[in-house]
Enzyme design. Structure first.
Site, PDB file in Angstrom:
ATOM      1  N   LEU A 134     -20.716  12.281 -34.727  1.00 34.52           N
ATOM      2  CA  LEU A 134     -20.615  13.641 -34.200  1.00 34.52           C
ATOM      3  C   LEU A 134     -19.290  13.849 -33.470  1.00 34.52           C
ATOM      4  O   LEU A 134     -18.667  14.900 -33.570  1.00 34.52           O
ATOM      5  CB  LEU A 134     -21.804  13.941 -33.257  1.00 34.52           C
ATOM      6  CG  LEU A 134     -21.867  15.373 -32.719  1.00 34.52           C
ATOM      7  CD1 LEU A 134     -21.889  16.401 -33.845  1.00 34.52           C
ATOM      8  CD2 LEU A 134     -23.085  15.556 -31.812  1.00 34.52           C
ATOM      9  N   ILE A 185      -4.659   7.154  -4.501  1.00 41.07           N
ATOM     10  CA  ILE A 185      -6.043   6.678  -4.621  1.00 41.07           C
ATOM     11  C   ILE A 185      -6.127   5.378  -5.421  1.00 41.07           C
ATOM     12  O   ILE A 185      -7.150   4.700  -5.398  1.00 41.07           O
ATOM     13  CB  ILE A 185      -6.932   7.777  -5.231  1.00 41.07           C
ATOM     14  CG1 ILE A 185      -6.808   9.060  -4.404  1.00 41.07           C
ATOM     15  CG2 ILE A 185      -8.385   7.364  -5.288  1.00 41.07           C
ATOM     16  CD1 ILE A 185      -7.135   8.929  -2.928  1.00 41.07           C
ATOM     17  N   GLY A 186      -5.089   5.035  -6.157  1.00 43.64           N
ATOM     18  CA  GLY A 186      -5.114   3.727  -6.824  1.00 43.64           C
ATOM     19  C   GLY A 186      -4.407   3.690  -8.149  1.00 43.64           C
ATOM     20  O   GLY A 186      -3.442   2.955  -8.335  1.00 43.64           O
ATOM     21  N   TRP A 215     -23.310   3.081 -12.602  1.00 41.63           N
ATOM     22  CA  TRP A 215     -22.728   3.356 -13.917  1.00 41.63           C
ATOM     23  C   TRP A 215     -23.024   2.257 -14.927  1.00 41.63           C
ATOM     24  O   TRP A 215     -22.301   2.063 -15.902  1.00 41.63           O
ATOM     25  CB  TRP A 215     -21.216   3.617 -13.767  1.00 41.63           C
ATOM     26  CG  TRP A 215     -20.943   4.919 -13.069  1.00 41.63           C
ATOM     27  CD1 TRP A 215     -21.875   5.891 -12.775  1.00 41.63           C
ATOM     28  CD2 TRP A 215     -19.688   5.417 -12.575  1.00 41.63           C
ATOM     29  NE1 TRP A 215     -21.261   6.938 -12.129  1.00 41.63           N
ATOM     30  CE2 TRP A 215     -19.928   6.690 -11.993  1.00 41.63           C
ATOM     31  CE3 TRP A 215     -18.385   4.916 -12.573  1.00 41.63           C
ATOM     32  CZ2 TRP A 215     -18.918   7.455 -11.416  1.00 41.63           C
ATOM     33  CZ3 TRP A 215     -17.373   5.682 -11.997  1.00 41.63           C
ATOM     34  CH2 TRP A 215     -17.641   6.943 -11.433  1.00 41.63           C
ATOM     35  N   HIS A 248     -13.239   5.572  -1.178  1.00 41.42           N
ATOM     36  CA  HIS A 248     -12.852   6.830  -1.814  1.00 41.42           C
ATOM     37  C   HIS A 248     -14.056   7.416  -2.531  1.00 41.42           C
ATOM     38  O   HIS A 248     -14.826   6.708  -3.170  1.00 41.42           O
ATOM     39  CB  HIS A 248     -11.712   6.584  -2.812  1.00 41.42           C
ATOM     40  CG  HIS A 248     -11.526   7.728  -3.760  1.00 41.42           C
ATOM     41  ND1 HIS A 248     -11.030   8.942  -3.358  1.00 41.42           N
ATOM     42  CD2 HIS A 248     -11.799   7.860  -5.076  1.00 41.42           C
ATOM     43  CE1 HIS A 248     -10.993   9.759  -4.392  1.00 41.42           C
ATOM     44  NE2 HIS A 248     -11.463   9.128  -5.443  1.00 41.42           N
ATOM     45  N   CYS A 306     -15.023  11.008  -5.001  1.00 35.34           N
ATOM     46  CA  CYS A 306     -14.309  12.073  -5.720  1.00 35.34           C
ATOM     47  C   CYS A 306     -14.903  13.451  -5.478  1.00 35.34           C
ATOM     48  O   CYS A 306     -14.900  14.284  -6.366  1.00 35.34           O
ATOM     49  CB  CYS A 306     -14.380  11.833  -7.216  1.00 35.34           C
ATOM     50  SG  CYS A 306     -13.997  10.196  -7.696  1.00 35.34           S
ATOM     51  N   GLU A 355     -12.300  14.434  -2.018  1.00 39.28           N
ATOM     52  CA  GLU A 355     -11.727  15.548  -2.747  1.00 39.28           C
ATOM     53  C   GLU A 355     -11.917  16.843  -1.960  1.00 39.28           C
ATOM     54  O   GLU A 355     -13.033  17.185  -1.604  1.00 39.28           O
ATOM     55  CB  GLU A 355     -12.414  15.709  -4.094  1.00 39.28           C
ATOM     56  CG  GLU A 355     -11.838  16.864  -4.864  1.00 39.28           C
ATOM     57  CD  GLU A 355     -12.740  17.342  -5.980  1.00 39.28           C
ATOM     58  OE1 GLU A 355     -13.046  16.547  -6.861  1.00 39.28           O
ATOM     59  OE2 GLU A 355     -13.123  18.514  -5.947  1.00 39.28           O
ATOM     60  N   HIS A 367      -6.756  17.241 -11.034  1.00 42.37           N
ATOM     61  CA  HIS A 367      -7.475  17.611 -12.254  1.00 42.37           C
ATOM     62  C   HIS A 367      -6.712  18.630 -13.090  1.00 42.37           C
ATOM     63  O   HIS A 367      -7.142  18.986 -14.171  1.00 42.37           O
ATOM     64  CB  HIS A 367      -8.870  18.123 -11.902  1.00 42.37           C
ATOM     65  CG  HIS A 367      -9.645  17.133 -11.070  1.00 42.37           C
ATOM     66  ND1 HIS A 367      -9.548  17.097  -9.697  1.00 42.37           N
ATOM     67  CD2 HIS A 367     -10.476  16.131 -11.408  1.00 42.37           C
ATOM     68  CE1 HIS A 367     -10.306  16.117  -9.238  1.00 42.37           C
ATOM     69  NE2 HIS A 367     -10.872  15.509 -10.243  1.00 42.37           N
ATOM     70  N   CYS A 423      -7.792  12.160  -6.136  1.00 42.21           N
ATOM     71  CA  CYS A 423      -8.407  11.099  -6.948  1.00 42.21           C
ATOM     72  C   CYS A 423      -7.272  10.298  -7.578  1.00 42.21           C
ATOM     73  O   CYS A 423      -6.097  10.583  -7.337  1.00 42.21           O
ATOM     74  CB  CYS A 423      -9.306  11.728  -8.020  1.00 42.21           C
ATOM     75  SG  CYS A 423     -10.440  10.530  -8.781  1.00 42.21           S
TER      76      CYS A 423
HETATM   77  N1  GLN Z   1      -9.116   3.703  -7.638  1.00 45.24           N
HETATM   78  C1  GLN Z   1      -9.589   4.505  -8.704  1.00 45.24           C
HETATM   79  C2  GLN Z   1      -8.414   5.230  -9.369  1.00 45.24           C
HETATM   80  O1  GLN Z   1      -7.516   5.591  -8.711  1.00 45.24           O
HETATM   81  C3  GLN Z   1     -10.603   5.515  -8.251  1.00 45.24           C
HETATM   82  C4  GLN Z   1     -11.173   6.332  -9.376  1.00 45.24           C
HETATM   83  C5  GLN Z   1     -12.328   7.227  -9.013  1.00 45.24           C
HETATM   84  O2  GLN Z   1     -12.554   7.514  -7.868  1.00 45.24           O
HETATM   85  N2  GLN Z   1     -13.082   7.711  -9.966  1.00 45.24           N
HETATM   86  O3  GLN Z   1      -8.414   5.458 -10.544  1.00 45.24           O
HETATM   87 ZN    ZN Z   2     -11.871   9.778  -7.336  1.00 48.61          ZN
END
Ligand code: GLN
Ligand code: ZN
Length: 765
Positions: free
Chosen positions: A19, A441-442, A571, A651, A653, A675, A704, A736
């Site tokens: 799909l 954030i990384g 997850w 962190h 999101c 966020e 985003h 993020c």
């Molecule tokens: N440390 C991760 C990054 O920067 C955090 C990702 C997330 O919060 N979903 O990608």
């Molecule tokens: Zn995030």
């Protein structure tokens, strides 16, 4: 008379993600709508044949969707926001996909997609219905009838599935806060009645109508809406049998409401809520058919069939086969399709698993055992019992050392030595950061080049040493660049990571990965969750080498970067032979080892990401407290092995924290980044009543979108944050990770962000 077996819904995506291929080539303009619809029809045909061939009596139809079944329901009801300019008549694929994905690059301007959010407590996302004041409804798509007829033409008598009117409305929203979606019930009921009438007219005997809202905390008005809706529908189509399906939990205080509805059958989730069976059996009206949801539709474990029969046979005896059905706890949408495709899995592990196809067989076996006696399926039952027994005893699952360590955890292991105020001073002395410190954030952009190198390494065409050199080069460039821009706390960029859960799962004992175990997340996006099958431990350091290498390149602090225990749990497919909480604490202990090793390697700041912390909240309020308690304790167990001068970050999101802000505080991270840019800091409302005690980085750059925020814009956001937070509490960072962005987008945005922080410093001097 044989017992009815059913599946409630089968995965739509196809065993080889057919799909996705069909959708994406259509969206890319390579195929026309006709070709897409043909491919979709072929997938439905195969799913029906598969289920009918296996011996399922009630095969579902209209469980298929090109994108999302809630969107399908909006389209069926003609609930199409005016901006999509639908003018009545059939809804074109173009309009449908505009609602699903928005439009980009159209001459007349871009249209946004409908909002998307999580379907109950799953990782499936649905398109949120959007209602306007005076919203009208009309039968705009006959999908349930079309697909019923399509199956009928193929010789398959199906049980159509529709999302019930009350759950549908409760999932919707309006830009006008004064509009109560339930007030729209009188408008949707005639359309539902029409659909049911037509289905009955075409020969449908049963229709499955999903009302999972019945497992939520409901207000009286919502219960009354259910009573009213089903009275109207039952009266409108008297001959048709409605199976009201509930799943993802127990009926509890909604049981009376459910049992009073004038429906022919009621489906119960007896995996999530086994204890409700007795209550239902003793209170259900004599004529009501009960559908026993006993095969887990949310997880990948093979069922212990004899044990299920022990529980279910007395219930069937009491009810009578003609008033009993057997099925999965919920639709099989949430599990991968076919275990047989997993050639590479450890054979023991494989013998303990069941995906959708295997679960269908389990359901049919249970049905046969009830109809013809257990002897008729003796082999199947024996295999099932044997798998359950070996799994219970297997050394691959049970690690005495992990269990002993978990049992020896003491309360002081989940506490830092000193309270935050004292730690803050120690950390400030050690790190010497300016006010409004800047960080990210990384992750940095996962460029085409990075992804190509990873793929080549996975295939074996790029050697280990070459791959490592490549990653080092990327890391070094990212470090240099952050120094040039003037960021205060650096990150290494996460170029070596495929995914924030998979990267760690692959290095932990107790985790396994599938090749084809895809599950729909939203639209054509699928995920392949890892399987946590055994006691979790960390054989060796996972990130120390990369973090130490990155730190060696700079005199500035380099943040270590880990995924937190709750997110690692949330997850993944989680083992079902011990409480989730226990698995979470095992992961926390493994991460604790990593945190301590990072500290030993000279890393002074360690971030433990918990983006899935909030989504782990149970559906029922009464279960929140216990969840939050163990989730917070797990985070702290992972984090608290370090000295007070080492700074722990976390962190998340999002920042819908109003309900859980005290727990966020209780995690006691020295710094949290959240966020807030998208909502222009409105989400900081949570902090007006609750004074967040530690330091906090409210994201000032919405990652985003590709848009680059200006210095003024980010300074204004920071000034706004400073109204709710103490200025010396505030960190400056994006929303993020930056992995989905391009370097051309990230560079100017971070330059501006650093400048915004400088302005804040200047203004506060
Ligand atoms: N440390 C991760 C990054 O920067 C955090 C990702 C997330 O919060 N979903 O990608
Ligand atoms: Zn995030």
């Amino acid at each position: 008379m044989s017992i009815v077996t059913s599946t409630l819904g089968f995965p739509r995506i196809g065993p080889r993600r057919e799909l996705k291929t069909a959708l994406e080539s259509h969206w890319a303009g390579k195929t026309d709508a006709r070709a897409l619809l043909d491919d979709a029809a072929a997938l439905r045909t195969a799913a029906w044949a598969r289920q009918q061939g296996a011996g399922v009596t009630h095969v579902p139809s209209s469980d298929f969707s090109l994108y999302d079944h809630v969107l399908d329901t909006s389209v069926m009801l003609g609930a199409i926001p005016s901006l999509y300019e639908w003018r009545g008549g059939p809804v074109s694929p173009e309009t449908y996909f505009a609602m699903a994905r928005g439009t980009r690059g159209r001459a007349d301007g871009d249209l946004p997609a409908l909002e998307m959010t999580k379907w109950f407590d799953t990782n499936y996302h649905y398109m949120v219905p959007e209602f306007a004041p005076g919203q009208a409804f009309t039968l705009a798509s006959t999908k349930p009838i079309d697909e019923f007829l399509e199956a009928k033409a193929l010789g398959v008598r199906t049980r159509p599935v529709v999302l019930g009117p009350v759950t549908y409305l409760l999932l919707g929203k309006s830009k006008d806060d004064a509009l109560d979606p339930l007030s729209l019930l009188p408008g949707v009921l005639p359309v539902y009645a029409e659909v049911l009438r037509r289905l009955a007219g075409e020969g449908a005997d049963w229709v499955q109508i999903d009302e999972p809202c019945l497992v939520l905390d409901l207000a009286d008005a919502q219960r009354n809406a259910l009573a009213h809706a089903y009275k109207v529908l039952a009266a409108a189509v008297p001959g048709l049998k409605l199976l009201l399906t509930t799943y993802f939990g127990g009926l509890d205080d909604n049981l009376d409401t459910a049992l009073e509805l004038p429906v022919a059958g009621l489906h119960l989730d007896l995996v999530r809520a086994p204890a409700q069976l007795d209550d239902v059996l003793s209170r259900a009206p004599a004529g009501l058919v009960l559908s026993f949801g006993v095969i887990d539709g949310r997880n990948v474990w093979q069922a212990d069939l004899p044990a299920i029969l022990d529980r279910i046979e007395p219930a069937v005896d009491r009810r009578g086969v003609e008033r009993s059905m057997i099925g999965p706890s919920c639709s099989l949408l949430h599990v991968p399709i076919d275990l047989d495709l997993e050639a590479g899995l450890d054979p023991d592990l494989k013998s303990w698993l069941a995906f959708a196809v295997q679960k269908v067989d389990e359901i049919v076996t249970l049905g046969r055992a009830i109809d013809r006696g257990r002897a008729d399926v003796a082999d199947e039952l024996e295999d099932s019992a044997a798998a359950a027994a070996t799994r219970k005893a297997s050394p691959k699952i049970h690690d005495g050392k992990v269990k002993a360590r978990l049992d020896a955890v003491t309360p002081d292991m989940t506490r830092r030595a000193k309270p935050f105020a004292a730690r803050r001073q120690l950390q400030r002395d050690r790190l010497g950061l300016p006010a409004f410190p800047t960080t990210t954030i990384g992750s940095f952009p996962q460029t085409e080049e990075v992804r190509k190198a990873r793929a080549a390494h996975a295939k074996g065409t790029l050697g280990d040493a070459e791959y490592r050199d490549f990653l080092r080069k990327e890391t070094k460039a990212a470090v240099r660049w952050q120094e040039d821009v003037g960021i205060d706390v650096l990150v290494h960029g996460e170029f070596e990571r495929n995914d924030m859960v998979q990267y760690f799962g692959e290095q932990l004992s107790g985790y396994a990965f599938t090749k084809h175990g895809w599950v729909q997340s939203y639209g054509s996006r699928y995920v392949r969750p890892p399987v946590i099958f055994g006691d979790v431990s960390r054989p060796r350091p996972m990130t120390v080498e990369w973090s130490a290498y990155a730190q060696s390149l700079t005199g500035k602090p380099m943040k270590g970067m880990l995924t937190g225990p709750v997110t690692m749990l949330q997850w993944s497919f989680v083992r079902d032979d011990q409480p989730r909480e226990r698995t979470c604490r095992q992961i926390a202990l493994a991460l604790r080892d990593e945190v301590v090793d990072l500290e030993k390697a000279g890393i002074s700041i360690i971030q433990i990401d918990e983006p899935a912390f909030r989504e782990g909240l149970p559906l029922r309020r009464t279960e929140w407290r216990p969840y939050l308690d163990w989730a917070v304790a797990s985070f702290r167990l992972a984090a608290c092995g370090v000295a007070d001068a080492t700074q722990i970050h976390t962190h998340m999101c999002y920042s819908e924290f109003n309900d859980i802000i005290d727990s966020i505080g209780a995690m006691d991270a020295d710094v949290i980044s959240i966020e807030t840019a998208r909502s222009k800091m409105e989400l900081l409302d949570a902090f007006t009543n609750y004074r967040y005690p530690n330091d906090i980085g409210p994201g000032v750059y919405d990652i985003h979108t590709p848009r680059c925020p200006s210095v003024d814009e980010m300074t204004a956001l920071l000034a706004k944050a400073a109204e709710r937070l103490a200025p010396d509490q505030i960190w400056v960072n994006p929303d993020c990770g930056l992995k989905t962005r391009k370097w051309e987008e990230v560079r100017p945005a971070l330059v501006n962000m650093v400048e915004a922080a400088r302005r804040m410093r200047a203004a506060s001097r």
